[in-house]
Design a protein around this motif. Structure first.
Motif, PDB file in Angstrom:
ATOM      1  N   ILE A 156     -26.588  21.853 -21.246  1.00 22.23           N
ATOM      2  CA  ILE A 156     -27.815  22.712 -20.443  1.00 22.23           C
ATOM      3  C   ILE A 156     -27.486  24.008 -20.928  1.00 22.23           C
ATOM      4  O   ILE A 156     -26.288  24.775 -20.789  1.00 22.23           O
ATOM      5  CB  ILE A 156     -27.548  22.639 -18.930  1.00 22.23           C
ATOM      6  N   ASP A 163     -30.225  28.095 -17.875  1.00 21.95           N
ATOM      7  CA  ASP A 163     -30.353  26.710 -17.195  1.00 21.95           C
ATOM      8  C   ASP A 163     -31.525  25.828 -17.741  1.00 21.95           C
ATOM      9  O   ASP A 163     -31.888  24.799 -17.154  1.00 21.95           O
ATOM     10  CB  ASP A 163     -30.624  26.760 -15.655  1.00 21.95           C
ATOM     11  N   ILE A 202     -25.130  13.025 -10.901  1.00 24.61           N
ATOM     12  CA  ILE A 202     -25.886  12.984 -11.986  1.00 24.61           C
ATOM     13  C   ILE A 202     -27.357  12.453 -11.620  1.00 24.61           C
ATOM     14  O   ILE A 202     -28.511  13.362 -12.043  1.00 24.61           O
ATOM     15  CB  ILE A 202     -25.474  12.244 -13.077  1.00 24.61           C
ATOM     16  N   THR A 221     -21.612  24.205 -19.647  1.00 21.90           N
ATOM     17  CA  THR A 221     -22.517  23.383 -19.303  1.00 21.90           C
ATOM     18  C   THR A 221     -22.371  23.359 -17.625  1.00 21.90           C
ATOM     19  O   THR A 221     -23.404  23.430 -16.755  1.00 21.90           O
ATOM     20  CB  THR A 221     -22.607  21.909 -19.828  1.00 21.90           C
ATOM     21  N   LEU A 280     -29.642  15.105  -9.403  1.00 18.42           N
ATOM     22  CA  LEU A 280     -29.995  16.156 -10.070  1.00 18.42           C
ATOM     23  C   LEU A 280     -31.400  15.580 -10.796  1.00 18.42           C
ATOM     24  O   LEU A 280     -32.107  16.427 -11.039  1.00 18.42           O
ATOM     25  CB  LEU A 280     -28.804  17.034 -10.876  1.00 18.42           C
ATOM     26  N   THR A 307     -19.038  18.756  -9.574  1.00 22.87           N
ATOM     27  CA  THR A 307     -19.488  19.764 -10.625  1.00 22.87           C
ATOM     28  C   THR A 307     -19.123  21.228 -10.029  1.00 22.87           C
ATOM     29  O   THR A 307     -18.427  21.876 -10.812  1.00 22.87           O
ATOM     30  CB  THR A 307     -21.068  19.771 -10.672  1.00 22.87           C
ATOM     31  N   ILE A 329     -30.600  15.251 -18.743  1.00 22.88           N
ATOM     32  CA  ILE A 329     -29.611  15.604 -17.617  1.00 22.88           C
ATOM     33  C   ILE A 329     -28.422  14.765 -17.597  1.00 22.88           C
ATOM     34  O   ILE A 329     -27.300  15.202 -17.475  1.00 22.88           O
ATOM     35  CB  ILE A 329     -30.441  15.392 -16.416  1.00 22.88           C
ATOM     36  N   ARG A 377     -32.959  22.930 -20.190  1.00 23.37           N
ATOM     37  CA  ARG A 377     -32.648  21.823 -21.017  1.00 23.37           C
ATOM     38  C   ARG A 377     -32.598  22.111 -22.625  1.00 23.37           C
ATOM     39  O   ARG A 377     -33.455  22.828 -23.003  1.00 23.37           O
ATOM     40  CB  ARG A 377     -33.381  20.551 -20.677  1.00 23.37           C
ATOM     41  N   VAL A 383     -24.607  16.384 -17.796  1.00 20.85           N
ATOM     42  CA  VAL A 383     -23.878  16.452 -16.797  1.00 20.85           C
ATOM     43  C   VAL A 383     -22.498  15.522 -16.850  1.00 20.85           C
ATOM     44  O   VAL A 383     -21.530  15.665 -16.466  1.00 20.85           O
ATOM     45  CB  VAL A 383     -24.758  15.982 -15.447  1.00 20.85           C
ATOM     46  N   VAL A 403     -25.219  23.691 -14.766  1.00 20.72           N
ATOM     47  CA  VAL A 403     -25.476  22.413 -13.978  1.00 20.72           C
ATOM     48  C   VAL A 403     -25.468  22.904 -12.428  1.00 20.72           C
ATOM     49  O   VAL A 403     -26.500  22.654 -11.638  1.00 20.72           O
ATOM     50  CB  VAL A 403     -24.702  21.357 -14.267  1.00 20.72           C
TER      51      VAL A 403
END
Length: 334
Positions: free
Chosen positions: A111, A116, A225, A288, A228, A306, A189, A118, A193, A292
């Motif tokens: 990310i 932020d 994961i 990342t 999100l 995270t 994602i 993708r 992550v 995230v």
């Protein structure tokens, strides 16, 4: 492209993953132009059929041609494969001329820090590429094992099934099976992550914790994961598949994983800079993690693992204290 003709594909990025995947494409029947930033690497690929800097000990097929001239790599290309580090991708794309109007497959996992975004969003915005022709690849794909031509599977996601099938067709080497998906958000994602979770799992191992601890972190990491990914529009079933559980297990459990190795070094007491130097190559989970965490905060998604990684890699928290805090959280329903 004429039916039955061998695709001509441009792989942009001659690091370990880009070079390994160029060989996958060549083994699958494509002609490949592999672009390297440095001419000495391109010359070695072109003249000696090897890349000793990033893939030592492995011969490259003659179907791979090396070049440091971007326009030469893109000339006549039926498709473009991007293998540029996530955090430098936007600046790289902005510095390049427009990519040709052909399908683009991203091998990049991460990310973008600061936006932020993708990776497919970065490609569309900075590269001027129609989102409808961008696909992404993910799965349990440790490059060192693929370089040994060991059997594995990947998932290729694209906005339309027809494009996903075309991109997956490029990747069908004898030892790699490509599945298709139209869940671009979920696949991206999951691929991003899992690198963050792998740092946490590696750190727990480095601290001397056992399989119960690592299994707990992997399982709860998968829950993070999925939470999100679904909040951002991904489909729940994606996270039980190759891009979700498959990639997470491979990255968290293997010493071949850069993010796992970085976590191990943190668990042994090294700081982030020293741990990164020991790994020697980019561990995308470090950059990342903050992106995230920001995404999760904006969406109201709880991601304690995270946040713990961010506390260590961004704020200098002690890994043993953070791990203890994670494992002593208050009782709640699973």
């Amino acid at each position: 492209m004429d039916p039955g003709a061998r695709p001509r594909l441009a792989v942009l990025g001659a690091g370990s993953w880009g070079t390994t995947f160029a060989r996958v494409l060549a083994d699958g029947g494509s002609e490949v132009a592999l672009w390297a930033r440095r001419e000495e690497i391109a010359r070695e690929i072109r003249e000696e059929h090897r890349n000793s800097a990033y893939l030592p000990g492995h011969a490259l097929p003659e179907a791979i041609d090396g070049t440091s001239r971007l326009e030469e790599a893109l000339e006549g290309a039926d498709g473009v494969i991007l293998a540029i580090p996530a955090q430098s991708l936007r600046d790289t794309l902005r510095a390049w001329p427009a990519l040709p109007d052909v399908p683009v497959l991203s091998l990049v996992k991460g990310i973008e820090r600061g936006t932020d975004a993708r990776i497919s969003e970065v490609i569309a915005a900075a590269g001027g590429v129609d989102p409808g022709r961008i696909g992404v690849l993910s799965g349990p794909n440790l490059s060192a094992e693929i370089a040994e031509r060991r059997p594995c599977a990947s998932v290729v996601a694209a906005p339309a099934q027809e494009l996903a099938e075309e991109l997956a067709g490029w990747c069908e080497a004898p030892y790699l099976r490509a599945y298709t998906s139209t869940d671009v958000v979920g696949v991206e994602i999951a691929g991003a992550v899992k690198n963050v979770i792998a740092i946490a799992v590696g750190a727990a191992t480095g601290l001397g914790h056992g399989h119960n601890t690592t299994a707990s972190l992997i399982t709860r990491g998968l829950a993070e994961i999925a939470r999100l990914g679904v909040a951002l529009g991904g489909r729940p079933e994606t996270f039980a598949g190759l891009a979700g559980l498959g990639d997470l297990v491979a990255t968290c459990a293997s010493p071949l994983s850069r993010n796992h190795r970085l976590g191990l070094a943190l668990g042994r007491g090294l700081d982030v800079e020293a741990a990164a130097a020991e790994v020697g190559q980019t561990a995308e989970g470090v950059a990342t993690a903050r992106a995230v965490a920001d995404l999760a905060e904006r969406r109201g998604v709880d991601m304690p693992i995270t946040r713990a990684v961010v506390a260590v890699v961004d704020h200098g928290a002690r890994i043993d204290e953070v791990t203890a805090a994670l494992l002593s959280r208050s009782t709640r329903p699973e």
